[in-house]
Structure formats: C-alpha cells, structure tokens
Scaffold this motif. Structure first.
Motif, PDB file in Angstrom:
ATOM      1  N   HIS A  88       0.826  -1.162  -0.018  1.00 20.90           N
ATOM      2  CA  HIS A  88       0.050   0.150   0.022  1.00 20.90           C
ATOM      3  C   HIS A  88       0.892   1.208  -0.172  1.00 20.90           C
ATOM      4  N   GLN A 103      -2.890  -3.897   5.684  1.00 16.24           N
ATOM      5  CA  GLN A 103      -1.415  -4.383   5.342  1.00 16.24           C
ATOM      6  C   GLN A 103      -1.087  -5.368   6.542  1.00 16.24           C
ATOM      7  N   ASN A 107       0.226  -9.106   5.904  1.00 18.06           N
ATOM      8  CA  ASN A 107       1.643  -9.181   5.938  1.00 18.06           C
ATOM      9  C   ASN A 107       2.348  -9.611   7.301  1.00 18.06           C
ATOM     10  N   TYR A 148       3.548  -0.552   4.947  1.00 19.33           N
ATOM     11  CA  TYR A 148       4.085  -1.627   4.463  1.00 19.33           C
ATOM     12  C   TYR A 148       4.963  -2.091   5.176  1.00 19.33           C
TER      13      TYR A 148
END
Length: 279
Positions: A88, A103, A107, A148
């Motif tokens: 992002h 995110q 992740n 991120y």
C-alpha cells in the motif's frame, strides 16, 4: 532430500516462481492462491509434484484447510513459506485505519497464524523450516511505504523472537529480504485516497520508482529469488536473515549508515501555516 512444501501467494511473482522451482526439483509442493485456477498450468506441468489449494490468508478457515490439504496429499509439511503479501502506498498521515489494518492482516497476522498452526506438526516430527518473505523494506524506510514497512518490521521482530524460542527443536525460521524484483508488486499497490500536498516532494519520487519497479535495471528476476530459497533450505546452516537480489545488500548497508539528523536538518523548514486542532 525430498521435502514437502506449503507456499502461500503463488498466483504470480515470487510465489509462483518458487512453487515451480520446487516442483521442478522433484520435491512436493502445495501451491496456494486465492484463485487456484491461476495455477492450473503449473499443476498440469508437474502433476506428480505440485498440487493446488484455495487460500485467502486472511481467512482462518482457509489457513486451517490448506494445512489439512497438505497433510492429506503429502502426509505433512516440512517447509512453510509465508509469501503472500500486499503493498500500500501513502504517507503516514494519509493512511486510514482500514488501510493499515489490511497491511497488518495480510503481511503480519496471516503469517503469524499459519506459523502457529504448523509449528505443532513440525515440533512433533522434530524438524522443519518456516520461511518468512519479508523485504528490504523491513529494514529500510521509504517515504510513502510506512504501512508496508511497519508490517515487515514487525514480521522481522517475530522472526528474531521465534528463532530464539525454537532453538534446539530442529525447527528453523528465517526471513528472506528481497530487494527490487521484476514482478507486478509495484504496479499492484493500492493507494490512499487522500493526498496531503505537504508530502508530495518526498513521496512522489518513491511512487514513480515503485510503480516502475519491474522495469528498473536493478530488479532481479523471480527465478533468482526461487533459486536462493531452494539453496538456503538445502544448506546445512540456516541464517535468520538473508537479503536477496543485486540491490538488497546496498539498500541495507545504506540504511544502516544513514545519518537521519543530517538528512532532516538538510530539508528546508516548512512555511508558517495555521496548525489545525488535533482530531
């Protein structure tokens, strides 16, 4: 040694390249994706060594079902590769709660969940490898990629902790840190809807570079990443972190030597403005 792999995020890019390399090597792999039909060509090419399964890593039921699919097909999991990820773009002030939560969900929370689910199996058999696909962004900040980077920094903190917790168990965990790769990752980034003009000067160059990532001269092919992961798993030693790609070491060295005080002092002071009340 023939190992049994479970790899997330195999529809494109690094995950697809790794799944194909594992299957081509004669090892067994369960290649997963939200849309497993994107993997039909690989399944047809490697019918003896590659199977597919639907997996949205944000869905706990999908995660549970994927591990059971690996058990049913191959009898176990020797290598879990947490590769699925999403990027992002947006300055910290621009990123909404929902964008940040996405995110972290993909992740960080998803690889944590899958790791938690597979660890009892690996500890029971006395061996196994868990590979976290991090990024040089996990140690090198870049304007516009704060959400991120925050997820990848946290993932690397988890890896450091887990490596200590697993000492002597026969189970190993490592973070691999790709630099620029010739994939569609940069082109597929989502972006914050709000754009704060005050940050344009520092984020726009990064946005342009990230969007063109696949075409940059330093971008490494996904096949290099796949070959390096296979080498690491086959090696006697298991480093906790391994940068991958022709620019990865340079990025990490530059970040380690960066003088933030000098960098910040070199930037011009912002023009006086009416400061809004905190929300």
């Amino acid at each position: 040694m023939t190992r049994r792999w479970l790899i997330t995020g195999c529809s494109t890019g690094l995950g697809r390249a790794l799944a194909e390399a594992v299957a081509a090597s004669g090892q067994q792999v369960l290649a997963t994706a939200r849309r497993p039909e994107t993997l039909e060509d690989l399944r047809d090419r490697y019918p003896r060594t590659l199977a597919t399964c639907v997996l949205d890593v944000r869905d706990p039921d999908d995660c549970h079902n994927a591990i059971h699919a690996a058990l049913a097909r191959y009898g176990g999991v020797d290598v879990l590769v947490n590769n699925a990820g999403v990027g992002h773009f947006g300055a910290v002030e621009e990123v909404t709660d929902a964008e940040l939560e996405m995110q972290l969900a993909v992740n960080l929370v998803a690889p944590w969940r899958l790791t938690r689910m597979v660890l009892p199996l690996m500890r029971a058999q006395g061996f196994g490898d868990i590979v976290m696909v991090s990024s040089t962004a996990g140690r090198t900040p870049m304007p516009g990629l704060g959400a991120y980077a925050a997820a990848k920094y946290a993932l690397e903190g988890m890896v450091d902790t887990l490596a200590l917790e697993l000492a002597g168990s026969g189970v190993h965990v490592m973070a691999v840190e790709p630099g620029a790769c010739a994939t569609e990752w940069g082109a597929s980034l989502t972006e914050s809807a709000e754009h704060v003009a005050a940050y344009s000067g520092v984020v726009e160059p990064v946005r342009a570079g990230v969007r063109a990532l696949k075409t940059l001269p330093m971008a490494s092919p996904p096949e290099l990443f796949a070959a390096e992961v296979l080498r690491l798993i086959a090696a006697d030693g298991r480093p906790v972190r391994t940068p991958i790609g022709q620019d990865a070491w340079t990025l990490l060295l530059d970040a380690a030597q960066r003088d933030y005080t000098a960098l910040l002092n070199a930037r011009p002071a912002p023009a006086a403005a009416q400061v809004p009340a905190p929300v």
